[in-house]
Design an enzyme around this catalytic site. Sequence first.
Site, PDB file in Angstrom:
ATOM      1  N   GLY A  11       0.841  -1.200   0.000  1.00  0.00           N
ATOM      2  CA  GLY A  11       0.000   0.000   0.000  1.00  0.00           C
ATOM      3  C   GLY A  11       0.875   1.249   0.000  1.00  0.00           C
ATOM      4  N   ARG A  72       0.814  -4.931  -4.934  1.00  0.00           N
ATOM      5  CA  ARG A  72       0.902  -6.083  -4.029  1.00  0.00           C
ATOM      6  C   ARG A  72       1.260  -7.254  -4.933  1.00  0.00           C
ATOM      7  NH1 ARG A  72      -0.638  -4.004   0.701  1.00  0.00           N
ATOM      8  NH2 ARG A  72      -2.384  -2.542   0.774  1.00  0.00           N
ATOM      9  N   ASP A 103       4.975  -4.363   6.281  1.00  0.00           N
ATOM     10  CA  ASP A 103       5.445  -5.684   6.725  1.00  0.00           C
ATOM     11  C   ASP A 103       5.519  -6.723   5.600  1.00  0.00           C
ATOM     12  OD1 ASP A 103       2.709  -5.737   6.607  1.00  0.00           O
ATOM     13  OD2 ASP A 103       2.423  -6.770   8.532  1.00  0.00           O
ATOM     14  N   THR A 125       4.447   2.923   5.427  1.00  0.00           N
ATOM     15  CA  THR A 125       3.058   2.461   5.526  1.00  0.00           C
ATOM     16  C   THR A 125       2.296   3.398   6.461  1.00  0.00           C
ATOM     17  OG1 THR A 125       1.599   0.761   6.471  1.00  0.00           O
ATOM     18  CG2 THR A 125       3.838   0.744   7.274  1.00  0.00           C
ATOM     19  N   ASP A 127       0.023   2.501   8.342  1.00  0.00           N
ATOM     20  CA  ASP A 127      -0.510   1.719   9.473  1.00  0.00           C
ATOM     21  C   ASP A 127       0.276   1.870  10.795  1.00  0.00           C
ATOM     22  OD1 ASP A 127      -2.356   0.829   7.663  1.00  0.00           O
ATOM     23  OD2 ASP A 127      -1.417  -1.129   7.351  1.00  0.00           O
ATOM     24  N   ASP A 129       2.459  -0.105  11.936  1.00  0.00           N
ATOM     25  CA  ASP A 129       2.307  -1.414  12.581  1.00  0.00           C
ATOM     26  C   ASP A 129       3.598  -2.232  12.628  1.00  0.00           C
ATOM     27  OD1 ASP A 129       2.425  -1.770   9.868  1.00  0.00           O
ATOM     28  OD2 ASP A 129       0.797  -3.222   9.762  1.00  0.00           O
ATOM     29  N   ARG A 171      -5.232  -1.784   9.341  1.00  0.00           N
ATOM     30  CA  ARG A 171      -5.236  -3.254   9.420  1.00  0.00           C
ATOM     31  C   ARG A 171      -5.451  -3.702  10.857  1.00  0.00           C
ATOM     32  NH1 ARG A 171      -3.783  -5.907   4.714  1.00  0.00           N
ATOM     33  NH2 ARG A 171      -2.550  -4.475   3.486  1.00  0.00           N
TER      34      ARG A 171
END
Length: 319
Positions: A11, A72, A103, A125, A127, A129, A171
């Site tokens: 992404g 992706r 990730d 990203t 996110d 995360d 996510r």
Amino acid sequence: MKRIAVLTSGGDAPGMNAAVRAVVRYGIYHGIQVYGVKRGFKGLMEGDLHEMTISSVGDIIHRGGTILRSARCPEFIEEEGQLKAINVLEVFKIDGLVIIGGDGSFMGAKALSDKGFPAIGVPGTIDNDLAYTDFTIGFDTALNTALDAISKLRDTTSSHERVTLIEVMGRNCGDIALYSGLAGGAEAILIPEVKYDIDEICKKLISSNNRGKTQSIILVAEGVGTAAEIGDIIHEKTGLETRSTTLGHIQRGGSPTAKDRLLASQMGAMAVKILMEGKSSRVVGIRKNEIFDMEIHEALDMKNEFDTEMYELAQILSI
Ligand code: F6P
């Protein structure tokens, strides 16, 4: 180190362009030829590599998205795809690869490193995360986009005396919801890291309504469920009028904030620096305001430490 390549994968995130610019310019400044790979690992397997110049990354530091494009690429999970990519890198005589992504992309970086190809991961990203780093490139911009939406939605929420649920991305990570919820004064924040009790939330909404507070904002991280479904349940249980908004991909676009541009510039340069030092199998991160690098397996094995203090503070301030 004569020739390196850079790609963006997964992404997209605001600030990826600033990171690409840093890799290209830092490399060229140090006498290295830099290639840009189009469409992430997909383009890498297809040999879609182009030499970059100082001017090919001009006028991009302020732009969202990624000039290299992103994709992706499930084929890259397979060994066949990875070997194809290594062949291409050898044909182009590339000595090292910088991978900007989240990730999933880092799994690709790990696979290439394990096969002996020098690869460095730069966290890009929205996110936030990746456990090993305090922040990822793109998170701050996404956070500000969410915050802007909260402020606008608060205006109409207040005019109509409603409960507005705002669903944000991330996510399985609740950081966009938590940070924007705290900054935006949300009345409740639902994130995957903390189990929530819908009856407790309803009780709070009813009692604040009885107290004369006629509008509320609830942040919902996508990892928890949809804002629309949770909004319906709240309406059924409380009788309060609810509306829901899903921010969606708007969070992935826009001009990167100063924080993201600085992070991207520093991290992109650091990735090239460590390749020049002969390091491989590393990721770049930021911890306590300092840019650092660490071994990729170690980084990916780390578990996200949830910021309990920040969550509790948001709870306290939303009484
Ligand atoms: O990882 C970034 C992210 O925007 C997530 O927050 C979200 O769940 C996902 O990507 C959406 O992916 P796509 O753009 O492929 O729909």
